[in-house]
Scaffold this motif. Structure first.
Motif, PDB file in Angstrom:
ATOM      1  N   SER A  42       0.818  -1.210   0.000  1.00 37.38           N
ATOM      2  CA  SER A  42       0.000   0.000   0.000  1.00 37.38           C
ATOM      3  C   SER A  42       0.855   1.265   0.000  1.00 37.38           C
ATOM      4  O   SER A  42       0.352   2.343  -0.323  1.00 37.38           O
ATOM      5  CB  SER A  42      -0.948   0.008   1.196  1.00 37.38           C
ATOM      6  OG  SER A  42      -0.253   0.189   2.405  1.00 37.38           O
ATOM      7  N   VAL A  43       2.122   1.136   0.318  1.00 37.93           N
ATOM      8  CA  VAL A  43       3.030   2.287   0.252  1.00 37.93           C
ATOM      9  C   VAL A  43       3.113   2.795  -1.188  1.00 37.93           C
ATOM     10  O   VAL A  43       3.216   3.996  -1.427  1.00 37.93           O
ATOM     11  CB  VAL A  43       4.421   1.917   0.808  1.00 37.93           C
ATOM     12  CG1 VAL A  43       5.441   3.002   0.531  1.00 37.93           C
ATOM     13  CG2 VAL A  43       4.330   1.657   2.301  1.00 37.93           C
ATOM     14  N   GLN A  46       0.289   5.233  -1.783  1.00 37.89           N
ATOM     15  CA  GLN A  46       0.511   6.499  -1.096  1.00 37.89           C
ATOM     16  C   GLN A  46       1.521   7.366  -1.841  1.00 37.89           C
ATOM     17  O   GLN A  46       1.326   8.578  -2.002  1.00 37.89           O
ATOM     18  CB  GLN A  46       0.982   6.241   0.328  1.00 37.89           C
ATOM     19  CG  GLN A  46      -0.059   5.536   1.178  1.00 37.89           C
ATOM     20  CD  GLN A  46       0.493   5.119   2.516  1.00 37.89           C
ATOM     21  OE1 GLN A  46       1.148   5.910   3.183  1.00 37.89           O
ATOM     22  NE2 GLN A  46       0.236   3.887   2.917  1.00 37.89           N
ATOM     23  N   LYS A  50       0.675  10.886  -3.790  1.00 33.11           N
ATOM     24  CA  LYS A  50       1.406  12.112  -3.457  1.00 33.11           C
ATOM     25  C   LYS A  50       1.962  12.755  -4.723  1.00 33.11           C
ATOM     26  O   LYS A  50       1.934  13.981  -4.873  1.00 33.11           O
ATOM     27  CB  LYS A  50       2.553  11.815  -2.487  1.00 33.11           C
ATOM     28  CG  LYS A  50       2.197  11.890  -1.043  1.00 33.11           C
ATOM     29  CD  LYS A  50       1.706  13.248  -0.664  1.00 33.11           C
ATOM     30  CE  LYS A  50       2.217  13.637   0.692  1.00 33.11           C
ATOM     31  NZ  LYS A  50       1.594  14.851   1.190  1.00 33.11           N
ATOM     32  N   TRP A 120      -7.320   3.727  -1.838  1.00 33.57           N
ATOM     33  CA  TRP A 120      -6.791   4.931  -1.201  1.00 33.57           C
ATOM     34  C   TRP A 120      -7.284   6.145  -1.966  1.00 33.57           C
ATOM     35  O   TRP A 120      -7.480   6.069  -3.184  1.00 33.57           O
ATOM     36  CB  TRP A 120      -5.260   4.912  -1.230  1.00 33.57           C
ATOM     37  CG  TRP A 120      -4.643   3.967  -0.249  1.00 33.57           C
ATOM     38  CD1 TRP A 120      -4.477   2.626  -0.397  1.00 33.57           C
ATOM     39  CD2 TRP A 120      -4.097   4.294   1.018  1.00 33.57           C
ATOM     40  NE1 TRP A 120      -3.870   2.101   0.702  1.00 33.57           N
ATOM     41  CE2 TRP A 120      -3.611   3.102   1.593  1.00 33.57           C
ATOM     42  CE3 TRP A 120      -3.967   5.480   1.733  1.00 33.57           C
ATOM     43  CZ2 TRP A 120      -3.024   3.067   2.841  1.00 33.57           C
ATOM     44  CZ3 TRP A 120      -3.371   5.444   2.978  1.00 33.57           C
ATOM     45  CH2 TRP A 120      -2.907   4.242   3.524  1.00 33.57           C
ATOM     46  N   ILE A 122      -6.854  10.707  -2.198  1.00 32.91           N
ATOM     47  CA  ILE A 122      -6.159  11.923  -1.786  1.00 32.91           C
ATOM     48  C   ILE A 122      -6.966  13.103  -2.304  1.00 32.91           C
ATOM     49  O   ILE A 122      -7.646  12.993  -3.331  1.00 32.91           O
ATOM     50  CB  ILE A 122      -4.701  11.952  -2.315  1.00 32.91           C
ATOM     51  CG1 ILE A 122      -3.881  13.008  -1.581  1.00 32.91           C
ATOM     52  CG2 ILE A 122      -4.653  12.150  -3.817  1.00 32.91           C
ATOM     53  CD1 ILE A 122      -2.379  12.875  -1.796  1.00 32.91           C
ATOM     54  N   ASN A 127      -3.215  14.651   1.906  1.00 29.75           N
ATOM     55  CA  ASN A 127      -3.026  13.530   2.844  1.00 29.75           C
ATOM     56  C   ASN A 127      -3.723  12.292   2.312  1.00 29.75           C
ATOM     57  O   ASN A 127      -4.960  12.260   2.260  1.00 29.75           O
ATOM     58  CB  ASN A 127      -3.589  13.883   4.221  1.00 29.75           C
ATOM     59  CG  ASN A 127      -2.880  15.066   4.835  1.00 29.75           C
ATOM     60  OD1 ASN A 127      -1.669  15.181   4.743  1.00 29.75           O
ATOM     61  ND2 ASN A 127      -3.633  15.958   5.438  1.00 29.75           N
ATOM     62  N   PRO A 128      -2.964  11.249   1.938  1.00 26.87           N
ATOM     63  CA  PRO A 128      -3.607  10.009   1.471  1.00 26.87           C
ATOM     64  C   PRO A 128      -4.420   9.372   2.597  1.00 26.87           C
ATOM     65  O   PRO A 128      -3.974   9.331   3.748  1.00 26.87           O
ATOM     66  CB  PRO A 128      -2.440   9.106   1.066  1.00 26.87           C
ATOM     67  CG  PRO A 128      -1.261   9.995   0.985  1.00 26.87           C
ATOM     68  CD  PRO A 128      -1.515  11.156   1.873  1.00 26.87           C
ATOM     69  N   LYS A 129      -5.619   8.888   2.252  1.00 29.74           N
ATOM     70  CA  LYS A 129      -6.498   8.232   3.232  1.00 29.74           C
ATOM     71  C   LYS A 129      -6.902   6.876   2.691  1.00 29.74           C
ATOM     72  O   LYS A 129      -7.278   6.752   1.533  1.00 29.74           O
ATOM     73  CB  LYS A 129      -7.731   9.083   3.482  1.00 29.74           C
ATOM     74  CG  LYS A 129      -7.442  10.426   4.094  1.00 29.74           C
ATOM     75  CD  LYS A 129      -8.706  11.257   4.210  1.00 29.74           C
ATOM     76  CE  LYS A 129      -8.330  12.662   4.607  1.00 29.74           C
ATOM     77  NZ  LYS A 129      -8.625  13.653   3.613  1.00 29.74           N
ATOM     78  N   GLN A 130      -6.836   5.890   3.551  1.00 27.90           N
ATOM     79  CA  GLN A 130      -7.263   4.550   3.153  1.00 27.90           C
ATOM     80  C   GLN A 130      -8.778   4.472   3.305  1.00 27.90           C
ATOM     81  O   GLN A 130      -9.317   4.619   4.397  1.00 27.90           O
ATOM     82  CB  GLN A 130      -6.570   3.498   4.011  1.00 27.90           C
ATOM     83  CG  GLN A 130      -6.786   2.095   3.517  1.00 27.90           C
ATOM     84  CD  GLN A 130      -5.923   1.107   4.276  1.00 27.90           C
ATOM     85  OE1 GLN A 130      -5.551   1.315   5.417  1.00 27.90           O
ATOM     86  NE2 GLN A 130      -5.594   0.015   3.618  1.00 27.90           N
TER      87      GLN A 130
END
Length: 134
Positions: A42-43, A46, A50, A120, A122, A127-130
């Motif tokens: 999941s990184v 993110q 971004k 995810w 944004i 700010n990324p949100k799951q």
């Protein structure tokens, strides 16, 4: 006279027993490692979200609005695993206007095999949100 000396070695039965023990240990440890694997994958979402946020911010500075079209931005989504790439997510812009935008990363792979795909999002705050946890 030549004498044959025996060299100590591992025989086939011993090797198979060792491999069976390693296999059993892997089966015991794998369920405990699945959340770590999901978190690591999941990184990717993110980081790419971004990058998409940065591209949207740059576009807004130049055009006084956010873009609905990913092709107008300085962002190129990586190829997915279905396209012989490495990405586990597809990226899209959900909405955009003069003041706000929302982009989404949807997993195309079920990381832990439970039938739920990771999502995810944004927005203009960066700010990324799951949204949906795998």
């Amino acid at each position: 006279m030549n004498y044959l000396k025996r060299v100590p070695a591992i025989n086939l039965q011993e090797m198979l027993i060792v491999l069976a023990i390693i296999g059993i240990l892997l089966l015991l440890a794998l369920p405990n490692l699945m959340p770590l694997i999901t978190k690591a994958k999941s990184v990717e979402a993110q980081i790419q979200l971004k990058a998409l946020y940065n591209a949207q911010t740059t576009y807004r500075y130049m055009n006084s609005k956010y873009s609905v079209d990913v092709n107008e931005l300085d962002f190129e989504a990586p190829k997915t695993v279905k396209e012989n790439g490495t990405s586990n997510y597809i990226y899209q812009i959900i909405s955009a206007d003069n003041a706000t935008f929302k982009a989404r990363a949807e997993a195309i792979t079920d990381f832990d095999g439970d039938g739920v795909l990771n999502v995810w999002e944004i927005d203009e705050e960066g700010n990324p949100k799951q949204i949906i946890k795998d």
